[in-house]
Design a protein around this motif. Sequence first.
Motif, PDB file in Angstrom:
ATOM      1  N   SER A  13       0.850  -1.183   0.000  1.00 17.82           N
ATOM      2  CA  SER A  13       0.000   0.000   0.000  1.00 17.82           C
ATOM      3  C   SER A  13       0.885   1.232   0.000  1.00 17.82           C
ATOM      4  N   SER A  14       0.545   2.213  -0.826  1.00 20.71           N
ATOM      5  CA  SER A  14       1.289   3.467  -0.827  1.00 20.71           C
ATOM      6  C   SER A  14       0.837   4.367   0.315  1.00 20.71           C
ATOM      7  N   GLY A  15      -0.188   3.918   1.054  1.00 19.26           N
ATOM      8  CA  GLY A  15      -0.700   4.651   2.209  1.00 19.26           C
ATOM      9  C   GLY A  15      -0.711   3.767   3.441  1.00 19.26           C
ATOM     10  N   ASN A  16      -1.910   3.493   3.945  1.00 18.18           N
ATOM     11  CA  ASN A  16      -2.098   2.696   5.162  1.00 18.18           C
ATOM     12  C   ASN A  16      -2.769   1.359   4.846  1.00 18.18           C
ATOM     13  N   GLY A  17      -2.470   0.355   5.660  1.00 21.77           N
ATOM     14  CA  GLY A  17      -3.205  -0.902   5.608  1.00 21.77           C
ATOM     15  C   GLY A  17      -2.977  -1.749   4.379  1.00 21.77           C
ATOM     16  N   GLY A  44       1.039  -2.435   8.281  1.00 26.33           N
ATOM     17  CA  GLY A  44       1.458  -3.422   7.291  1.00 26.33           C
ATOM     18  C   GLY A  44       0.534  -4.628   7.219  1.00 26.33           C
ATOM     19  N   GLY A  45       0.214  -5.214   8.369  1.00 26.05           N
ATOM     20  CA  GLY A  45      -0.633  -6.406   8.394  1.00 26.05           C
ATOM     21  C   GLY A  45      -2.097  -6.113   8.636  1.00 26.05           C
ATOM     22  N   LEU A  46      -2.388  -5.259   9.636  1.00 19.37           N
ATOM     23  CA  LEU A  46      -3.768  -4.955  10.024  1.00 19.37           C
ATOM     24  C   LEU A  46      -3.810  -3.553  10.586  1.00 19.37           C
ATOM     25  N   ALA A  67       5.738  -1.600   8.059  1.00 17.16           N
ATOM     26  CA  ALA A  67       5.279  -0.278   7.649  1.00 17.16           C
ATOM     27  C   ALA A  67       6.409   0.716   7.916  1.00 17.16           C
ATOM     28  N   ASN A  68       6.430   1.792   7.160  1.00 20.72           N
ATOM     29  CA  ASN A  68       7.492   2.774   7.310  1.00 20.72           C
ATOM     30  C   ASN A  68       7.272   3.708   8.491  1.00 20.72           C
TER      31      ASN A  68
END
Length: 69
Positions: A13-17, A44-46, A67-68
Amino acid sequence: MTVEDSVVSNNTSSGNGAGIYVDLGSVTIDRSTIRGNHAANTGGGLIFGEGNGSAIITNSIFVGNSANS
């Protein structure tokens, strides 16, 4: 939402979730694997979006998600 006997893997995802994004609701995850998902921001996962949410997770594996932020 119900995720049962499933594999959620290698999503981006380029955003969230990247793996599972829950907005204003609940999720039940049973006998599933959430792995290798990556989000540029969070979750990243949930991740839960706006408002309150809940999760019931049983007999499941979360591994290698990132996630970043």
